[in-house]
Design a protein around this motif. Structure first.
Motif, mmCIF file in Angstrom:
data_model
loop_
_atom_site.group_PDB
_atom_site.id
_atom_site.type_symbol
_atom_site.label_atom_id
_atom_site.label_comp_id
_atom_site.label_asym_id
_atom_site.label_seq_id
_atom_site.Cartn_x
_atom_site.Cartn_y
_atom_site.Cartn_z
ATOM 1 N N VAL A 38 105.499 11.035 54.970
ATOM 2 C CA VAL A 38 104.002 11.143 56.068
ATOM 3 C C VAL A 38 102.533 11.359 55.327
ATOM 4 C CG1 VAL A 38 103.147 13.555 57.283
ATOM 5 C CG2 VAL A 38 105.727 13.809 56.928
ATOM 6 N N LYS A 40 100.481 12.082 57.385
ATOM 7 C CA LYS A 40 98.426 12.792 57.742
ATOM 8 C C LYS A 40 97.222 13.044 56.943
ATOM 9 C CE LYS A 40 100.671 17.643 56.782
ATOM 10 N NZ LYS A 40 101.216 18.199 57.265
ATOM 11 N N VAL A 83 105.071 14.356 63.973
ATOM 12 C CA VAL A 83 106.275 15.770 63.880
ATOM 13 C C VAL A 83 105.390 16.885 63.418
ATOM 14 C CG1 VAL A 83 107.212 13.995 61.837
ATOM 15 C CG2 VAL A 83 104.172 15.101 60.732
ATOM 16 N N MET A 165 115.324 19.353 64.593
ATOM 17 C CA MET A 165 114.308 19.459 63.109
ATOM 18 C C MET A 165 114.243 21.152 63.066
ATOM 19 S SD MET A 165 110.358 20.442 62.609
ATOM 20 C CE MET A 165 109.159 18.951 62.286
ATOM 21 N N VAL A 167 111.627 22.985 60.170
ATOM 22 C CA VAL A 167 110.671 23.037 59.591
ATOM 23 C C VAL A 167 110.547 24.299 59.049
ATOM 24 C CG1 VAL A 167 107.729 23.850 58.121
ATOM 25 C CG2 VAL A 167 108.156 22.272 60.012
ATOM 26 N N MET A 202 111.212 18.701 53.913
ATOM 27 C CA MET A 202 109.397 17.921 52.872
ATOM 28 C C MET A 202 109.671 18.057 51.236
ATOM 29 S SD MET A 202 107.285 19.914 55.590
ATOM 30 C CE MET A 202 106.899 21.479 54.642
ATOM 31 N N SER A 203 108.731 18.013 50.678
ATOM 32 C CA SER A 203 108.435 17.570 49.514
ATOM 33 C C SER A 203 108.663 17.975 48.510
ATOM 34 C CB SER A 203 106.849 16.924 49.036
ATOM 35 O OG SER A 203 106.559 16.811 49.117
ATOM 36 N N ARG A 218 111.117 14.661 55.860
ATOM 37 C CA ARG A 218 109.872 14.305 56.144
ATOM 38 C C ARG A 218 108.814 14.644 54.338
ATOM 39 N NH1 ARG A 218 111.255 18.026 59.920
ATOM 40 N NH2 ARG A 218 109.747 19.559 58.563
ATOM 41 N N ILE A 219 108.004 13.471 54.234
ATOM 42 C CA ILE A 219 107.642 13.875 52.343
ATOM 43 C C ILE A 219 106.038 13.561 52.572
ATOM 44 C CG2 ILE A 219 108.185 12.313 50.595
ATOM 45 C CD1 ILE A 219 111.050 14.606 51.185
ATOM 46 N N GLY A 220 105.446 14.416 52.456
ATOM 47 C CA GLY A 220 104.321 13.985 52.083
ATOM 48 C C GLY A 220 104.032 14.151 50.784
ATOM 49 N N SER A 221 102.981 15.260 50.555
ATOM 50 C CA SER A 221 102.841 15.684 48.446
ATOM 51 C C SER A 221 103.514 14.601 47.819
ATOM 52 C CB SER A 221 102.460 16.761 48.541
ATOM 53 O OG SER A 221 103.950 17.388 48.876
ATOM 54 N N ARG A 227 97.146 16.962 49.404
ATOM 55 C CA ARG A 227 96.144 16.427 50.645
ATOM 56 C C ARG A 227 94.768 17.900 49.851
ATOM 57 N NH1 ARG A 227 100.868 16.692 53.196
ATOM 58 N NH2 ARG A 227 100.915 19.195 53.533
#
Ligand SMILES: *Cc1c(COP(=O)(O)O)cnc(C)c1O
Length: 232
Positions: A38, A40, A83, A165, A167, A202-203, A218-221, A227
């Motif tokens: 992810v 963003k 997402v 899905m 969160v 997620m993370s 769904r992996i961002g950080s 961010r």
């Protein structure tokens, strides 16, 4: 290799190690778990670096940002995941590039996205987003409404129901949330063969999601770093 490329490579190694461990503990094959990076708030160059490292699935949560990156990276082989909260007036754009829309959470969106997919001459795979947090504005349909919304997606000619899905609400025990999601997902897959995607984790909570059958995390950080400003 730039410092940033090395940093992303190290983060990706650590992430794959976490997923491998979680899968081993759950008796699952890591090949069953797709990483959606992810990206963003991060620049298109980071997506280029991730793709060079073998990441194929990229997630964005705002259409305006996503479509700019899609245009800039048209030379890459990327599967784009939407997402974030979807507005009806963005369906036209999202239907043009999304390989999977994770966040369909109300009937009016089904109709709008179906029309948009038809206009784009595409069939768009869709997940129904489940909301376990009763706070309004969090996104996701109530668990009790999942079956009806899934049926509406399945009936839409230009949409393909692919699964569910969620969160996890930050204050809840992720194991409890993902266990409930798994139950709902089994019911949906029983009613709609092939709708077997579970996008969860997620993370911070991917181990729990893998334990409860997530097929997409769904992996961002954990991949890109923290961010600077909170975004949607
Ligand atoms: C930002 C975002 C993620 C990634 O979150 P991290 O905690 O940074 O891994 C996953 N899913 C959605 C819907 C997001 O908006």
């Amino acid at each position: 290799v730039s410092g940033r490329a090395a940093e992303l490579a190290a983060n990706l190694d650590r992430l794959r190690e976490r997923i491998a461990r979680a899968c081993a503990a759950a008796g699952r094959d890591p090949a069953e778990v797709t990483v959606v990076a992810v990206t963003k708030t991060w620049p298109a160059d980071d997506i280029r670096r991730l793709v060079a490292l073998g990441v194929r699935n990229i997630g964005e949560n705002r259409d305006q940002e996503a479509r700019g990156k899609v245009a800039e990276l048209a030379d890459l082989d990327v599967r784009w995941h939407f997402v974030g909260r979807l507005q009806r007036n963005k369906c036209r754009s999202v239907a043009g590039y999304a390989s999977l829309v994770h966040s369909v959470d109300r009937p009016r969106l089904v109709a709008a996205l179906n029309r948009a997919a038809e206009a784009a001459d595409r069939v768009v795979p869709v997940l129904v987003q489940v909301g376990f947090d009763p706070t309004p504005g969090r996104g996701g349909t109530a668990p009790a409404d999942v079956a009806d919304l899934a049926a509406a997606v399945a009936a839409a000619e230009r949409l393909r129901l692919s699964g569910l899905m969620t969160v996890a609400p930050p204050t809840d025990d992720p194991d409890a949330v993902f266990a409930r999601l798994a139950e709902l997902a089994h019911a949906v897959a029983a009613a709609h063969p092939g709708a077997d995607v579970i996008s969860a984790g997620m993370s911070a909570d991917l181990e729990s999601a893998v334990r409860h059958g997530a097929t997409h995390v769904r992996i961002g950080s954990a991949l890109l770093g923290h961010r600077s400003a909170p975004v949607g």
